[in-house]
Design an enzyme around this catalytic site. Structure first.
Site, PDB file in Angstrom:
ATOM      1  N   ARG A  67       0.821  -1.214   0.000  1.00  0.00           N
ATOM      2  CA  ARG A  67       0.000   0.000   0.000  1.00  0.00           C
ATOM      3  C   ARG A  67       0.856   1.265   0.000  1.00  0.00           C
ATOM      4  O   ARG A  67       0.481   2.277  -0.608  1.00  0.00           O
ATOM      5  CB  ARG A  67      -0.917  -0.024   1.223  1.00  0.00           C
ATOM      6  CG  ARG A  67      -1.975   1.067   1.267  1.00  0.00           C
ATOM      7  CD  ARG A  67      -3.028   0.705   2.295  1.00  0.00           C
ATOM      8  NE  ARG A  67      -4.059   1.724   2.407  1.00  0.00           N
ATOM      9  CZ  ARG A  67      -4.136   2.599   3.413  1.00  0.00           C
ATOM     10  NH1 ARG A  67      -3.242   2.559   4.395  1.00  0.00           N
ATOM     11  NH2 ARG A  67      -5.102   3.500   3.452  1.00  0.00           N
ATOM     12  N   HIS A  71       0.245   4.400  -2.519  1.00  0.00           N
ATOM     13  CA  HIS A  71      -0.050   5.757  -2.052  1.00  0.00           C
ATOM     14  C   HIS A  71       1.056   6.741  -2.425  1.00  0.00           C
ATOM     15  O   HIS A  71       0.792   7.934  -2.589  1.00  0.00           O
ATOM     16  CB  HIS A  71      -0.267   5.753  -0.539  1.00  0.00           C
ATOM     17  CG  HIS A  71      -1.640   5.311  -0.153  1.00  0.00           C
ATOM     18  ND1 HIS A  71      -2.351   5.865   0.899  1.00  0.00           N
ATOM     19  CD2 HIS A  71      -2.465   4.370  -0.681  1.00  0.00           C
ATOM     20  CE1 HIS A  71      -3.525   5.284   1.008  1.00  0.00           C
ATOM     21  NE2 HIS A  71      -3.614   4.355   0.056  1.00  0.00           N
ATOM     22  N   GLY A  77       3.915  11.113  -8.459  1.00  0.00           N
ATOM     23  CA  GLY A  77       4.688  10.025  -9.034  1.00  0.00           C
ATOM     24  C   GLY A  77       5.423   9.202  -7.994  1.00  0.00           C
ATOM     25  O   GLY A  77       5.372   9.483  -6.793  1.00  0.00           O
ATOM     26  N   ASP A  79       8.096   8.705  -6.129  1.00  0.00           N
ATOM     27  CA  ASP A  79       9.283   9.475  -5.759  1.00  0.00           C
ATOM     28  C   ASP A  79       9.595   9.442  -4.270  1.00  0.00           C
ATOM     29  O   ASP A  79      10.420  10.216  -3.786  1.00  0.00           O
ATOM     30  CB  ASP A  79       9.121  10.932  -6.204  1.00  0.00           C
ATOM     31  CG  ASP A  79       7.922  11.618  -5.541  1.00  0.00           C
ATOM     32  OD1 ASP A  79       7.199  10.944  -4.761  1.00  0.00           O
ATOM     33  OD2 ASP A  79       7.692  12.816  -5.795  1.00  0.00           O
ATOM     34  N   ASN A  99      -3.791   8.722   4.624  1.00  0.00           N
ATOM     35  CA  ASN A  99      -2.628   8.107   5.261  1.00  0.00           C
ATOM     36  C   ASN A  99      -2.639   8.172   6.782  1.00  0.00           C
ATOM     37  O   ASN A  99      -2.051   7.311   7.446  1.00  0.00           O
ATOM     38  CB  ASN A  99      -1.345   8.796   4.769  1.00  0.00           C
ATOM     39  CG  ASN A  99      -1.145   8.663   3.275  1.00  0.00           C
ATOM     40  OD1 ASN A  99      -1.446   7.628   2.694  1.00  0.00           O
ATOM     41  ND2 ASN A  99      -0.655   9.708   2.638  1.00  0.00           N
ATOM     42  N   PRO A 168      -7.344   7.512  -4.314  1.00  0.00           N
ATOM     43  CA  PRO A 168      -8.746   7.070  -4.284  1.00  0.00           C
ATOM     44  C   PRO A 168      -9.184   6.718  -2.865  1.00  0.00           C
ATOM     45  O   PRO A 168      -8.436   6.105  -2.104  1.00  0.00           O
ATOM     46  CB  PRO A 168      -8.745   5.836  -5.191  1.00  0.00           C
ATOM     47  CG  PRO A 168      -7.548   5.997  -6.058  1.00  0.00           C
ATOM     48  CD  PRO A 168      -6.520   6.699  -5.221  1.00  0.00           C
ATOM     49  N   HIS A 198      -6.570  -5.681  -2.491  1.00  0.00           N
ATOM     50  CA  HIS A 198      -7.389  -5.739  -1.271  1.00  0.00           C
ATOM     51  C   HIS A 198      -7.699  -7.175  -0.855  1.00  0.00           C
ATOM     52  O   HIS A 198      -8.430  -7.391   0.103  1.00  0.00           O
ATOM     53  CB  HIS A 198      -8.690  -4.963  -1.475  1.00  0.00           C
ATOM     54  CG  HIS A 198      -8.492  -3.477  -1.507  1.00  0.00           C
ATOM     55  ND1 HIS A 198      -9.501  -2.600  -1.835  1.00  0.00           N
ATOM     56  CD2 HIS A 198      -7.389  -2.713  -1.252  1.00  0.00           C
ATOM     57  CE1 HIS A 198      -9.030  -1.361  -1.783  1.00  0.00           C
ATOM     58  NE2 HIS A 198      -7.759  -1.414  -1.438  1.00  0.00           N
ATOM     59  N   ASP A 258      -4.797 -13.874  -3.405  1.00  0.00           N
ATOM     60  CA  ASP A 258      -5.481 -14.715  -4.386  1.00  0.00           C
ATOM     61  C   ASP A 258      -6.677 -13.959  -4.956  1.00  0.00           C
ATOM     62  O   ASP A 258      -6.865 -12.772  -4.702  1.00  0.00           O
ATOM     63  CB  ASP A 258      -5.916 -16.048  -3.758  1.00  0.00           C
ATOM     64  CG  ASP A 258      -6.821 -15.863  -2.547  1.00  0.00           C
ATOM     65  OD1 ASP A 258      -7.472 -14.805  -2.431  1.00  0.00           O
ATOM     66  OD2 ASP A 258      -6.896 -16.781  -1.698  1.00  0.00           O
TER      67      ASP A 258
END
Length: 332
Positions: A67, A71, A77, A79, A99, A168, A198, A258
């Site tokens: 994640r 994020h 970008g 970075d 966050n 998102p 997820h 999976d």
């Protein structure tokens, strides 16, 4: 005619192979899986070793590290801007809504950076560490592997507003989520495949509480959510309080990477609204959900492709950015 077609096919395959092995950024620099072959050949082994130990200590860490890469890339970008702490004129992205009290695993990145710095001082970027840790975490959870393109450099700034606006959110509409992807160069296929991450990890009660009690602002639950599943969620996510309580996003196989995530969506048992809308708001996304639910290998193949594509969002290369000594602060 047949020979001509064969030659065209060979050229096409060769071109595709080159594209996968080398990716040019907009500033003229290149990303390559062999970027550290001479300057720090043990870099990938070091990252893998630290990530393996971290996930062994806490299986949930696999999802957390994956994640972090996501994020980070959605804000100016890939970075490593997400890793910067507040200070020296920087307002950290860590405090932004997507966050805050949610993004985690920063200490593992610190461990990786410390180990890499001992082996190869100021050579391997924090941005590349995030990309490698995301791949290794996926594999350790039972997911696919892919060749990580390397050569990113680290930003000297962060974007608190970008973190609030570009990542998102679980309560976004389908169109808003899709726009978040398209504005960074990803498409609807990438959206569905990457949402499949997820299948591991946890979500806080506050991320889906409105679906249980007040989906449309009228005090009614979201009836697109299987009501027996909703009842189970309510036991740990009350109408008032419990916002930070954690729930496995994939209740079938929470620690295994999976395709059960997609099966849950088709059974109306996707925890987050942003996941369920993939089956209810667009025919193409519904078709992809059905394909991935039926074919785990197909999901794995596309997830790997989409991760490579996401990792190439506006990287800093060449002389742009820097190689941070400490992932939490710019060099002085």
């Amino acid at each position: 005619m047949a020979a001509k077609s064969t030659n065209l096919m060979i050229v096409s395959i060769l071109f595709t192979s080159v594209t996968l092995c080398f990716s040019q950024s907009s500033n003229g620099g290149f990303l390559s899986p062999q970027f550290y072959a001479r300057s720090c050949p043990q870099a990938q082994q070091i990252v893998n070793s630290v990530v393996t130990k971290a996930v062994a200590r806490e299986p949930r860490m696999a999802a957390s590290l994956l994640r972090l890469h996501f994020h980070d890339c959605f804000v100016q970008g890939c970075d490593a801007s997400l890793l910067l702490d507040t200070g020296n004129g920087i307002i950290s992205e860590k405090g932004a809504v997507p966050n805050n009290n949610s993004a985690r695993g920063f200490y593992v990145v610190d461990e990786i950076k410390s180990a890499v710095e001992k082996a190869c001082p100021q050579t391997v970027s924090c941005a590349d560490i995030l990309a490698l840790a995301a791949r290794d975490s996926t594999v350790l959870a039972g997911g696919p592997s892919w060749e990580v393109l390397l050569g990113r450099r680290d930003s000297r700034n962060a974007s608190f507003n970008g973190a609030n606006n570009n990542i998102p959110a679980p309560n976004n509409t389908f169109q808003t989520i899709l726009s978040s992807y398209t504005q960074v160069g990803l498409d609807i296929v990438d959206l569905v495949a990457l949402s499949g991450s997820h299948t591991i990890g946890f979500a806080r009660c506050t991320s889906f509480k409105q679906r249980l009690y007040n989906q449309s602002g009228n005090g009614q639950p979201d009836f697109s959510l299987d009501q027996s599943y909703a009842a189970r969620l309510r036991t740990g996510c009350p109408r008032s309080g419990g916002d930070q309580n954690l729930f496995a996003m994939d209740f079938i196989s929470p620690a295994k990477f999976d395709n059960s995530y997609f099966k849950n969506i088709l059974n109306s048992k996707a925890m987050l609204n942003s996941d369920q809308v993939l089956a209810t708001r667009n025919r193409m996304t519904l078709g992809l959900v059905q394909k991935y639910a039926a074919n785990n290998q197909l999901f794995f193949q596309q997830f790997a492709k989409s991760m490579v594509k996401m990792g190439n969002i506006s990287p800093l290369t060449g002389s742009r950015g820097e190689i941070r000594k400490n992932c939490r602060a710019i060099n002085t």
